[in-house]
Scaffold this active site. Sequence first.
Site, PDB file in Angstrom:
ATOM      1  N   CYS A   1       5.055   7.574  24.203  1.00 26.25           N
ATOM      2  CA  CYS A   1       6.012   6.746  24.918  1.00 26.25           C
ATOM      3  C   CYS A   1       5.820   5.276  24.569  1.00 26.25           C
ATOM      4  O   CYS A   1       5.737   4.426  25.436  1.00 26.25           O
ATOM      5  CB  CYS A   1       5.897   6.984  26.417  1.00 26.25           C
ATOM      6  SG  CYS A   1       4.297   7.592  26.943  1.00 26.25           S
TER       7      CYS A   1
ATOM      8  N   GLY B   1       0.822  -1.204   0.000  1.00 22.13           N
ATOM      9  CA  GLY B   1       0.000   0.000   0.000  1.00 22.13           C
ATOM     10  C   GLY B   1       0.860   1.259   0.000  1.00 22.13           C
ATOM     11  O   GLY B   1       0.556   2.240  -0.672  1.00 22.13           O
ATOM     12  N   THR B   2       1.953   1.201   0.771  1.00 19.61           N
ATOM     13  CA  THR B   2       2.865   2.342   0.827  1.00 19.61           C
ATOM     14  C   THR B   2       3.416   2.663  -0.558  1.00 19.61           C
ATOM     15  O   THR B   2       3.460   3.821  -0.980  1.00 19.61           O
ATOM     16  CB  THR B   2       4.010   2.026   1.815  1.00 19.61           C
ATOM     17  OG1 THR B   2       3.460   2.020   3.136  1.00 19.61           O
ATOM     18  CG2 THR B   2       5.113   3.065   1.752  1.00 19.61           C
TER      19      THR B   2
ATOM     20  N   SER C   1      -4.165  -1.603   0.373  1.00 19.52           N
ATOM     21  CA  SER C   1      -3.166  -2.559   0.841  1.00 19.52           C
ATOM     22  C   SER C   1      -3.851  -3.855   1.242  1.00 19.52           C
ATOM     23  O   SER C   1      -4.743  -3.859   2.088  1.00 19.52           O
ATOM     24  CB  SER C   1      -2.458  -1.947   2.052  1.00 19.52           C
ATOM     25  OG  SER C   1      -1.604  -2.890   2.639  1.00 19.52           O
ATOM     26  N   ALA C   2      -3.414  -4.986   0.645  1.00 16.15           N
ATOM     27  CA  ALA C   2      -4.132  -6.247   0.836  1.00 16.15           C
ATOM     28  C   ALA C   2      -4.068  -6.773   2.274  1.00 16.15           C
ATOM     29  O   ALA C   2      -5.040  -7.340   2.764  1.00 16.15           O
ATOM     30  CB  ALA C   2      -3.595  -7.300  -0.131  1.00 16.15           C
ATOM     31  N   HIS C   3      -2.939  -6.592   2.962  1.00 16.52           N
ATOM     32  CA  HIS C   3      -2.832  -7.215   4.290  1.00 16.52           C
ATOM     33  C   HIS C   3      -3.720  -6.509   5.312  1.00 16.52           C
ATOM     34  O   HIS C   3      -3.878  -7.008   6.427  1.00 16.52           O
ATOM     35  CB  HIS C   3      -1.376  -7.294   4.762  1.00 16.52           C
ATOM     36  CG  HIS C   3      -0.790  -6.007   5.237  1.00 16.52           C
ATOM     37  ND1 HIS C   3      -0.640  -5.698   6.556  1.00 16.52           N
ATOM     38  CD2 HIS C   3      -0.351  -4.936   4.557  1.00 16.52           C
ATOM     39  CE1 HIS C   3      -0.102  -4.507   6.671  1.00 16.52           C
ATOM     40  NE2 HIS C   3       0.093  -4.014   5.463  1.00 16.52           N
TER      41      HIS C   3
ATOM     42  N   GLN D   1      -7.712   1.602   4.841  1.00 18.36           N
ATOM     43  CA  GLN D   1      -8.456   1.101   5.989  1.00 18.36           C
ATOM     44  C   GLN D   1      -9.879   0.676   5.654  1.00 18.36           C
ATOM     45  O   GLN D   1     -10.510  -0.034   6.429  1.00 18.36           O
ATOM     46  CB  GLN D   1      -8.481   2.166   7.095  1.00 18.36           C
ATOM     47  CG  GLN D   1      -7.136   2.374   7.784  1.00 18.36           C
ATOM     48  CD  GLN D   1      -6.634   1.132   8.516  1.00 18.36           C
ATOM     49  OE1 GLN D   1      -7.408   0.268   8.917  1.00 18.36           O
ATOM     50  NE2 GLN D   1      -5.322   1.027   8.653  1.00 18.36           N
TER      51      GLN D   1
END
Lengths: 460, 460
Positions: free
Chosen positions: B320, B69-70, B194-196, B177
């Site tokens: 954090c 996807g990136t 993005s497939a995953h 998403q």
Amino acid sequence: MPYFDAASSAPLHPVARQALLAALDEGWADPARLYREGRRARLLLDAAREAAAEAVGCRPDELTFTPSGTRAVHSGISGALAGRRRVGRHLVFSAVEHSSVLHSAAAHEAQGGSVSEVAVDRSGAVSAQAYAEVLREDTALACLQSANHEVGTEQPVAEVAELCRAAGVPLLVDAAQSLGWGPVPGGWSLLAASAHKWGGPSGVGLLAVRKGVRFTVQGPADEREAGRAAGFENLPAIVAAAASLRAVRAEAAAESVRLRALVDRIRARVPQLVPDVEVVGDPVRRLPHLVTFSCLYVDGETLLHELDRAEFSVSSGSSCTSSTLAPSHVLRAMGVLSEGNVRVSLPTGTAGEEVERFLDVLPRVVAEVRERLGAPVSAPPSPAVTASLVVDALGKRCPIPVIELAKVIGEVPRGGTVTVLSDDEAARLDIPAWCAMREQEYVGEEPADRGSAYVVRRLT
Amino acid sequence: MPYFDAASSAPLHPVARQALLAALDEGWADPARLYREGRRARLLLDAAREAAAEAVGCRPDELTFTPSGTRAVHSGISGALAGRRRVGRHLVFSAVEHSSVLHSAAAHEAQGGSVSEVAVDRSGAVSAQAYAEVLREDTALACLQSANHEVGTEQPVAEVAELCRAAGVPLLVDAAQSLGWGPVPGGWSLLAASAHKWGGPSGVGLLAVRKGVRFTVQGPADEREAGRAAGFENLPAIVAAAASLRAVRAEAAAESVRLRALVDRIRARVPQLVPDVEVVGDPVRRLPHLVTFSCLYVDGETLLHELDRAEFSVSSGSSCTSSTLAPSHVLRAMGVLSEGNVRVSLPTGTAGEEVERFLDVLPRVVAEVRERLGAPVSAPPSPAVTASLVVDALGKRCPIPVIELAKVIGEVPRGGTVTVLSDDEAARLDIPAWCAMREQEYVGEEPADRGSAYVVRRLT
């Protein structure tokens, strides 16, 4: 149904399949996360990197997993060039590199960089001397494949690496065809490879960048893979790639001896069984599993089609195959015949009987294609009658222009010429190659109204 | 062991696994080859493209498979910007986009492009009006996510697409998403996914570019995927991605209703069960499976660690946690509390009992972490004694500065001030957020010798 095109993509190794299945269950989560699924994924990724780095011969933190061998080459070249921009923008590579290297070089040139292409000899090999001659003060990077993907010839990587080192120039080695057979020797600086070439899954390439090599990643920032390969890690495939590399390496010593003997048999028998064939590439310094030959008076696409009908899957660098109209840049750089070109690359495990059956089928298939195209039979030329002839082969694609030439060469006296008019790109390569094979003189090429006029003088 | 981080990566869908296994056997060869193994691979690739295009709502020849996807976002943005370079170099995007969009924008700016970041409201949503205001004559591209990956808020994509269309500006939608839940409505020009994220395998992204959108691929040329995604196709994973997208879509209607109810229960119960909690994101216009809340006086890393020990895998946008020291850019842009942040994203198939168990475990875990940190119990403040106080929290990381503030606020009279000295980046976000939650007045921030001085006036 023998598949003889391992150099395109090898069938999945059983170990790769097994590792992939296991990693689908254990390695689907984000290795950057701290919960247990993420920690498990991180362990798998770390173990895969260690195994692959050991096989490559580098440190784990020098190795990045990329989405393909092509992307490894693209990122490696662009990162190394950017890292040494202050030194200069000169890029060196051989004329027979994979298209991913040549396309990177073209992109670099389009952005104002300069390039030097190193020529090869008739076997497809570069000389280290030729590399030494083009290295300059402003050379940012040199690229050299470990072995050629079309003809199998090994390159003098260790020698070239040594003189690059002496000149302070990093060397990127494209090891896509050889990494399954063994580590690349010598002091390379960057190395690229592709898992599906050694029986690993598709979707995984390797990029190694030695510590100390200046490297500036191009493109948008990303936190994955030390910033060198953007996007979510393809973890199950990475695990399978590393496991299968280890597995093929364990088999490499024995299997390379076995396949080398099978290829030697093809190299020896094909010229005996098929007339007018040129076997190309270095007969000794070569990949164990790969051999390429070209058959005069045959078009590559028909030959591949007929071999496929006979259940043999091979590939071809001929111009008249698949989607391309230009003959292979590798065969062109070597100056060898491209028509009727066949590349045989044996996957590990290929049986000797399959090779025998191929040697049985090939002569018949070639003869049928030649007969269909009206190719000349190898026979003494008929008595000479005219001093020069012009053959109009305009609009005809390979191998017709060479067939027409061969048909009439006997009709001119020794010392007379045949001029072939052709607008087929392959003729530029194949008419000189035919002359070399037939011991006729290739006089040269002249521009014509349409296409070119190729002049051949009859010597024998 | 409930895994509640589907928004990072969803476990592999059974259909994806099945399709992947089948394609490992049938789809390992090069789909560009003409022999039978290649033709078989080509058929699989074509069928996968048709299925995925139907789910996306585009033509097959508009859809490219990328390695992630990136990479789809990177290629989509760089290609669209280059294609419209003559129009201008202005890029528009929201403040809450995925890092792949923000990093692309930063790279564009570094190369001399100009950018406009559109602010969001406290729910995380942009307004179409805000997009309309920043579109300019020289705007080359606008980007907007379909729904936010950290807080689940849906964006007004159809409205923004309509006004982009009116302005002649292409809109790229990051649908990472939401694509598993349904097609993106409206007249978008480019789409990335993005497939995953939907239960497909890693290693596959989608990039759709509508016909007519000017697009110039960046980087070295390559013949694969219409030139838009270099490198050998990751075919088995592509087949699995397409098959699983179809499968999750078939289940989406029923599953989204079910998960929406579970998330509604978390949204309602968490503030009842845990004191000093802020549930963020739009309660209605949101992804069905995702909810985010922040707990005062808790540090995110400890909270995640304790939830992991209790067998719940969630993620956090707190400063954090993990490798980052800055709080999530999404929470910051929304102006909401980031400390003790938890994102719960339920994979399909999550059982109601798992959610109940989470609601059972959470209050105890939060209370323990708070007790360990010495956080104030929600109680009436002690009698005021001084008009102003200075608290030195220098060198202390979140949530300590806010805990110190909360401890002493009761010691100043109404109208008096507490000044917190802090060099922790999260304090800038969390002290104003605490004031909003506690109905105290946030006076402002002043530079100090080290860090900043945050001034708070007691109102209640």
